[in-house]
Each structure stands twice: as structure tokens, then as C-alpha cells.
Design an enzyme around this catalytic site. Structure first.
Site, PDB file in Angstrom:
ATOM      1  N   GLU A 105      -6.536  36.577  52.009  1.00 31.08           N
ATOM      2  CA  GLU A 105      -6.474  36.329  53.450  1.00 31.08           C
ATOM      3  C   GLU A 105      -6.515  37.603  54.293  1.00 31.08           C
ATOM      4  O   GLU A 105      -5.634  37.821  55.143  1.00 31.08           O
ATOM      5  CB  GLU A 105      -5.226  35.479  53.763  1.00 31.08           C
ATOM      6  CG  GLU A 105      -5.243  34.164  52.990  1.00 31.08           C
ATOM      7  CD  GLU A 105      -3.975  33.321  53.138  1.00 31.08           C
ATOM      8  OE1 GLU A 105      -3.093  33.706  53.911  1.00 31.08           O
ATOM      9  OE2 GLU A 105      -3.885  32.282  52.456  1.00 31.08           O
ATOM     10  N   GLU A 149      -8.380  26.695  46.203  1.00 28.02           N
ATOM     11  CA  GLU A 149      -7.110  26.049  46.571  1.00 28.02           C
ATOM     12  C   GLU A 149      -7.364  24.684  47.209  1.00 28.02           C
ATOM     13  O   GLU A 149      -6.704  24.312  48.191  1.00 28.02           O
ATOM     14  CB  GLU A 149      -6.310  26.939  47.533  1.00 28.02           C
ATOM     15  CG  GLU A 149      -6.040  28.340  47.000  1.00 28.02           C
ATOM     16  CD  GLU A 149      -5.170  29.185  47.923  1.00 28.02           C
ATOM     17  OE1 GLU A 149      -4.555  28.659  48.859  1.00 28.02           O
ATOM     18  OE2 GLU A 149      -5.118  30.413  47.697  1.00 28.02           O
ATOM     19  N   ASN A 204     -10.159  36.405  48.613  1.00 28.35           N
ATOM     20  CA  ASN A 204      -9.893  34.975  48.773  1.00 28.35           C
ATOM     21  C   ASN A 204      -9.411  34.716  50.204  1.00 28.35           C
ATOM     22  O   ASN A 204      -8.597  35.481  50.727  1.00 28.35           O
ATOM     23  CB  ASN A 204      -8.785  34.607  47.766  1.00 28.35           C
ATOM     24  CG  ASN A 204      -8.543  33.128  47.613  1.00 28.35           C
ATOM     25  OD1 ASN A 204      -9.478  32.358  47.442  1.00 28.35           O
ATOM     26  ND2 ASN A 204      -7.270  32.726  47.654  1.00 28.35           N
ATOM     27  N   ASP A 258      -7.352  21.233  48.675  1.00 25.42           N
ATOM     28  CA  ASP A 258      -6.596  20.009  48.940  1.00 25.42           C
ATOM     29  C   ASP A 258      -7.159  19.388  50.222  1.00 25.42           C
ATOM     30  O   ASP A 258      -7.794  20.063  51.027  1.00 25.42           O
ATOM     31  CB  ASP A 258      -5.074  20.200  48.991  1.00 25.42           C
ATOM     32  CG  ASP A 258      -4.608  21.341  49.870  1.00 25.42           C
ATOM     33  OD1 ASP A 258      -5.311  21.695  50.834  1.00 25.42           O
ATOM     34  OD2 ASP A 258      -3.517  21.883  49.596  1.00 25.42           O
ATOM     35  N   HIS A 301      -8.549  24.423  52.060  1.00 25.53           N
ATOM     36  CA  HIS A 301      -7.466  23.539  52.519  1.00 25.53           C
ATOM     37  C   HIS A 301      -8.061  22.687  53.634  1.00 25.53           C
ATOM     38  O   HIS A 301      -8.161  23.127  54.784  1.00 25.53           O
ATOM     39  CB  HIS A 301      -6.273  24.360  53.022  1.00 25.53           C
ATOM     40  CG  HIS A 301      -5.597  25.117  51.924  1.00 25.53           C
ATOM     41  ND1 HIS A 301      -4.935  24.484  50.899  1.00 25.53           N
ATOM     42  CD2 HIS A 301      -5.495  26.445  51.676  1.00 25.53           C
ATOM     43  CE1 HIS A 301      -4.441  25.386  50.058  1.00 25.53           C
ATOM     44  NE2 HIS A 301      -4.773  26.586  50.513  1.00 25.53           N
TER      45      HIS A 301
HETATM   46  O1  G2I Z   1       0.058  28.020  52.149  1.00 30.49           O
HETATM   47  C1  G2I Z   1      -0.807  27.442  51.244  1.00 30.49           C
HETATM   48  C2  G2I Z   1      -1.520  28.479  50.412  1.00 30.49           C
HETATM   49  C3  G2I Z   1      -2.481  29.273  51.297  1.00 30.49           C
HETATM   50  N1  G2I Z   1      -3.207  30.251  50.522  1.00 30.49           N
HETATM   51  C4  G2I Z   1      -2.398  31.153  49.710  1.00 30.49           C
HETATM   52  C5  G2I Z   1      -1.422  30.382  48.844  1.00 30.49           C
HETATM   53  O2  G2I Z   1      -0.587  31.271  48.130  1.00 30.49           O
HETATM   54  C6  G2I Z   1      -0.581  29.431  49.670  1.00 30.49           C
HETATM   55  O3  G2I Z   1       0.308  28.764  48.768  1.00 30.49           O
HETATM   56  C7  G2I Z   1       1.536  28.382  49.262  1.00 30.49           C
HETATM   57  C8  G2I Z   1       2.381  27.746  48.158  1.00 30.49           C
HETATM   58  O4  G2I Z   1       1.709  26.611  47.664  1.00 30.49           O
HETATM   59  C9  G2I Z   1       3.733  27.328  48.721  1.00 30.49           C
HETATM   60  O5  G2I Z   1       4.565  26.858  47.671  1.00 30.49           O
HETATM   61  O6  G2I Z   1       2.207  29.465  49.795  1.00 30.49           O
HETATM   62  C10 G2I Z   1       3.395  29.081  50.452  1.00 30.49           C
HETATM   63  C11 G2I Z   1       3.976  30.258  51.193  1.00 30.49           C
HETATM   64  O7  G2I Z   1       3.067  30.715  52.166  1.00 30.49           O
HETATM   65  C12 G2I Z   1       4.378  28.491  49.427  1.00 30.49           C
HETATM   66  O8  G2I Z   1       5.531  28.020  50.080  1.00 30.49           O
HETATM   67  C13 G2I Z   1       6.721  28.617  49.696  1.00 30.49           C
HETATM   68  C14 G2I Z   1       7.794  28.228  50.684  1.00 30.49           C
HETATM   69  O9  G2I Z   1       7.445  28.729  51.969  1.00 30.49           O
HETATM   70  C15 G2I Z   1       9.113  28.774  50.276  1.00 30.49           C
HETATM   71  O10 G2I Z   1      10.101  28.304  51.140  1.00 30.49           O
HETATM   72  C16 G2I Z   1       9.414  28.402  48.831  1.00 30.49           C
HETATM   73  O11 G2I Z   1      10.591  29.059  48.403  1.00 30.49           O
HETATM   74  O12 G2I Z   1       7.077  28.204  48.387  1.00 30.49           O
HETATM   75  C17 G2I Z   1       8.258  28.807  47.930  1.00 30.49           C
HETATM   76  C18 G2I Z   1       8.475  28.416  46.464  1.00 30.49           C
HETATM   77  O13 G2I Z   1       8.591  27.031  46.328  1.00 30.49           O
END
Ligand code: G2I
Length: 446
Positions: free
Chosen positions: A155, A260, A196, A262, A232
């Protein structure tokens, strides 16, 4: 590694060659086998802590690549400077090796989920550059030979295609991107190195910025192997230029991947929305298949119980191919049908046009034209829509039409299921209305 030709391909083709997209045999085969036979990988993001029981079984059976959803991010692996924590990442890499899966390493340099010592530190350019390249070197070296693709930089761009003013962009300018890639290549020369981003899936200002960035990096001799498109997406909004966009990047001489995927919807999920989602998943899969350098496709969580969407978009969800109980959704069949041997790549082969022919107090006659816009014959079709104002189908001709609540599904009759490429068939119905008679809100064809 892209376009792998395997013995499995020939076997599957012999066993599964369908007369039409979407036979039961293709839908039943593991997605990873279908993908392998078409020369791409099919991946999923996983949560390491959930890799037991049915979740682990499905991840292993259906996918031949995994991406740690969070466990490889800088904030996870080095929360305190110099103190590394590899347990979560190791677990996923071990799982992948035990199940013959590739690993997409995600992600080395990103503005989000950084440890606060990086994000809130006061940095001279030289100090930040050293910290960043040390981090890249440490993590890539640890998994040398075990991670197939790295999202080296994640990003880097703003919505208008300019460089994001992250701590890296603001302190180092664009040069940080090149330095991160060089450090990664030095640490594992065999890993495929990707940049990415999101909202770069179709042609637009942001993907134009990415295109220009990749061109500049290549011109500078920066070791970049691929571009990841997060995808996304929102229900019904697969960019029409997705395939063309992937192709223009591939034409620069790099691989591309959907990283990614969805497709979110406003809850509750209805039959019509899930059918639309199926068509959307199929369209993205076909876009990847249509571009020879598309290495593979990864979904961002394979089950609705492991998706970031409900937390980040209140009221939305149901974005993945399996429901919360790990039962396959129509979206999973959409992927399978697009991957089935014999399904042509490229744009989906079916559109449906809905018109009201005549209307009177309380009633109306409607007509739907199903058009085969693909290059192969359609053999069996289904059109779904959702009425926003309580309209009810009373009687139909040239199709079997069923209505449950607001959702309507029309399927072909034996005599009009086959539509040649470029051809169309029409069916009609009488229905009732009250108050107003707006057109359907969701219309899909497959
Ligand atoms: O935001 C969606 C994706 C966008 N592109 C980069 C990816 O790395 C990103 O993935 C998401 C994860 O799927 C989430 O799981 O990134 C988020 C953070 O920007 C992740 O969320 C975080 C929560 O914000 C936290 O509160 C939590 O502790 O996931 C953490 C682990 O469950």
C-alpha cells in the site's frame, strides 16, 4: 512459478471436462486441484491460531497457498526493538509445508500494524533506512527458501496515485521502495518479490500511479517480480477493466496476482446477493485466468467467520466463499466453475436485461433477455434478482421462475437452455405490484 504444467492437469482435464461451465464434478473437486490444472495457485489468508479441526482441514484441502493474515507483519514479529517473536509466523509456514502449500509472505514494509517504536520514532533518513532494510533482511532470511512470494512493500500509494506520506514515504521519499526490494532480493534470491495495493484493481488514477511506479522501478533495475492487486471488492462492482488492467502490468514484464480477494455485501445475505457474489467471484477468477502472467489468486479469509469485513464495515459481511459454519457458498462454486476445465477465461459469458413491457393497476408484464456475451455456448442458465418494493411474480413463460420473499430465481426450460455465443433468449412473466414498481436491485446471470 506461474503457469505450472503438471501431470495433474491432464488427468483432471480427462476426468472433468464438462460440456458446460458448472457441472457437479467440477464443483466437487478441490479448488487447489482445479487451479493447478489451469496453471495458477489458489490461496487463502489464514489465522494461525485457528489452524486446527475443520478450519485447518478446509484450508489444507482446498488451497495450495496460504498468506498469514497478520502473523508476519512488523508489529507481530518485532513488537519491541530487537525482540523477535516468530511463533505465529512459524506455525503457518510449518502448516503450509505439511500440506504442500506455497506461502505468500505478508508484509515487510507497510504503514499499518507497525510497532510503535517504528511508527512513533523520530528518524533521520539514514536511521530509518537502516532499520527498514535490517527488518527486511532479518525476516526474509529467516524464511529463505520457505516463502515463495513476498509482499515486500504494501500500500505505498494514495488514492490519487501519489506516494503515501507514511513514515517511510515522508522520511525517505520513493527511494524506500527500491531499497526494500534490494534488501529482500539479497536475502532470498529465489523468492518472488511483489508490490501490493488496494483500489488498483481496475484502470484508474491509483492504478495509473502504480503502473508508473513499477515502470520507474524496472527502469532503475530494481528487483521487482510482481504486482499484487488486493481486490477488496463490493458486491456487483468487479471493475470491468480488471483484465485489461492486469494485462497492462503483465506487459511491463512482471507477474501479477490477486492477493486479498473478498466481495462484501450489506447484510443480511440473500439468495440473490449470494448469486450475484458467485458471478463476481467467477469474473475475478476468469480475469486472472485470461492473463498468462497472473500467477494466482488468494482470498482474504476463506470463511465468513475469519473475515476482517464485519469489524471494519459495520453492517456488511458475508464476503468470503464459505459461510461461518464452513459450508461452501455459491461464491465457492463460482470459483470452481471458472476454474473448471474447458471454461473459457475472460469476461463472464452472460448478461441479463430486465424490462417492464406493460403495466396496469396492480399488475405488470416483465421480460428478461439473457444474452451470451462469451465465446462458448451457454448450456443452462439462471438469472436472479431482488425486488425492492414487494413485487410478486404470478406466472411465467419460457423459464421456471421461483420467488422466496424478495428474491427471484429464473432458470431455463429444457428447450431454451442452450444459447450460442452471441445469441440470446427471452422469457417473460406477469407479476403484481403495489405503491411503486421500481426495477430489481440485484440482477445476476450465470
Ligand atoms: O484491512 C484489510 C487488509 C488490507 N490489506 C492489507 C492486509 O494486511 C489487511 O488485513 C487486515 C487483517 O485481515 C485484519 O485482521 O489488516 C487488519 C489491520 O489493518 C487486521 O485487523 C487487525 C485488527 O485491527 C486488530 O485489532 C487485531 O488485533 O487484526 C488484528 C489481529 O486479529
Amino acid at each position: 512459478m506461474f503457469r505450472r504444467l503438471t501431470a495433474t492437469a491432464a488427468l483432471l482435464a480427462a476426468a472433468l471436462t464438462p460440456t458446460l461451465a458448472g457441472t457437479a464434478s467440477a464443483a466437487d473437486a478441490p479448488l487447489r486441484e482445479l487451479a493447478d490444472a489451469r496453471g495458477i495457485y489458489l490461496g487463502t489468508a489464514v489465522t494461525g491460531g485457528k489452524l486446527t479441526g475443520a478450519y485447518a482441514d478446509t484450508a489444507a484441502a482446498q488451497f495450495d497457498s496460504v498468506t498469514p493474515g497478520n502473523e508476519m507483519k512488523w508489529g507481530s514479529v518485532e513488537p519491541v526493538r530487537g525482540q523477535y517473536s516468530w511463533t505465529g509466523a512459524d506455525r503457518i509456514v510449518d502448516f503450509a509445508e505439511a500440506h504442500g502449500q506455497e506461502v505468500r509472505g505478508h508484509t515487510l514494509v507497510w504503514h499499518s500494524q507497525l510497532p510503535s517504536w517504528v511508527e512513533n520514532g523520530t528518524w533521520t533518513p539514514d536511521a530509518l533506512r537502516t532499520v527498514m532494510t535490517d527488518h527486511v533482511t532479518t525476516e526474509v532470511s529467516r524464511y529463505k527458501g520457505r516463502v515463495d512470494h513476498w509482499d515486500v512493500v504494501n500500500e505505498p500509494l494514495n488514492e490519487d496515485g501519489t506516494l503515501r506520506r507514511s513514515v517511510f514515504g515522508a522520511t525517505l521519499g520513493e527511494s524506500y521502495v527500491a531499497d526494500a526490494f534490494r534488501a529482500a532480493r539479497a536475502a532470498d534470491p529465489a523468492a518472488k518479490l511483489y508490490v501490493n495495493d488496494y483500489s488498483t484493481d481496475g484502470i484508474g488514477a491509483k492504478s495509473d500511479g502504480m503502473y508508473a511506479l513499477v515502470k520507474r522501478l524496472l527502469a532503475q533495475g530494481v528487483p521487482i517480480d510482481g504486482v499484487g492487486f488486493q481486490a477488496h471488492l463490493i458486491l456487483g462492482q468487479v471493475p470491468s477493466t480488471m483484465e485489461a488492467n492486469l494485462r497492462r502490468f503483465a506487459d511491463l514484464g512482471v507477474d501479477v496476482a490477486i492477493t486479498e480477494l473478498d466481495i462484501r455485501m450489506t447484510l443480511p445475505a440473500t439468495e440473490a446477493k449470494l448469486a450475484r457474489q458467485k458471478a463476481d467471484y467467477a469474473a475475478v477468477t476468469r480475469a486472472c485466468l485470461a492473463v498468462t502472467r497472473c500467477a494466482g489468486l488468494t482470498v482474504w479469509g476463506f470463511t465468513d467467520s475469519d473475515s476482517w469485513i464485519p469489524d471494519f464495515f459495520p453492517g456488511e459481511g458475508a464476503a468470503t466463499p464459505y459461510d461461518e459454519n464452513l459450508s461452501p457458498k455459491p461464491a465457492r462454486a463460482g470459483i470452481a466453475e471458472a476454474l473448471a476445465p474447458g471454461t473459457p477465461p475472460g469476461p463472464a459469458g452472460c448478461t441479463a436485461a430486465y424490462t417492464v413491457q406493460s403495466q396496469w393497476g396492480g399488475g405488470f408484464t416483465g421480460q428478461v433477455t439473457v444474452r451470451n456475451t462469451g465465446t462458448a455456448p451457454l448450456t443452462g442458465w439462471r438469472v436472479v434478482w431482488e425486488y425492492p418494493a414487494g413485487q410478486r411474480i404470478a406466472q411465467a413463460w419460457n423459464a421456471t421462475v421461483a420467488q422466496t420473499g424478495t428474491a427471484v430465481t429464473a432458470t431455463n426450460l429444457p428447450y431454451n437452455g442452450t444459447v450460442p455465443a452471441g445469441g440470446s433468449v427471452t422469457f417473460g412473466f406477469n407479476a403484481s405490484w403495489a405503491g411503486s414498481n421500481p426495477p430489481p436491485t440485484v440482477l445476476g446471470c450465470g
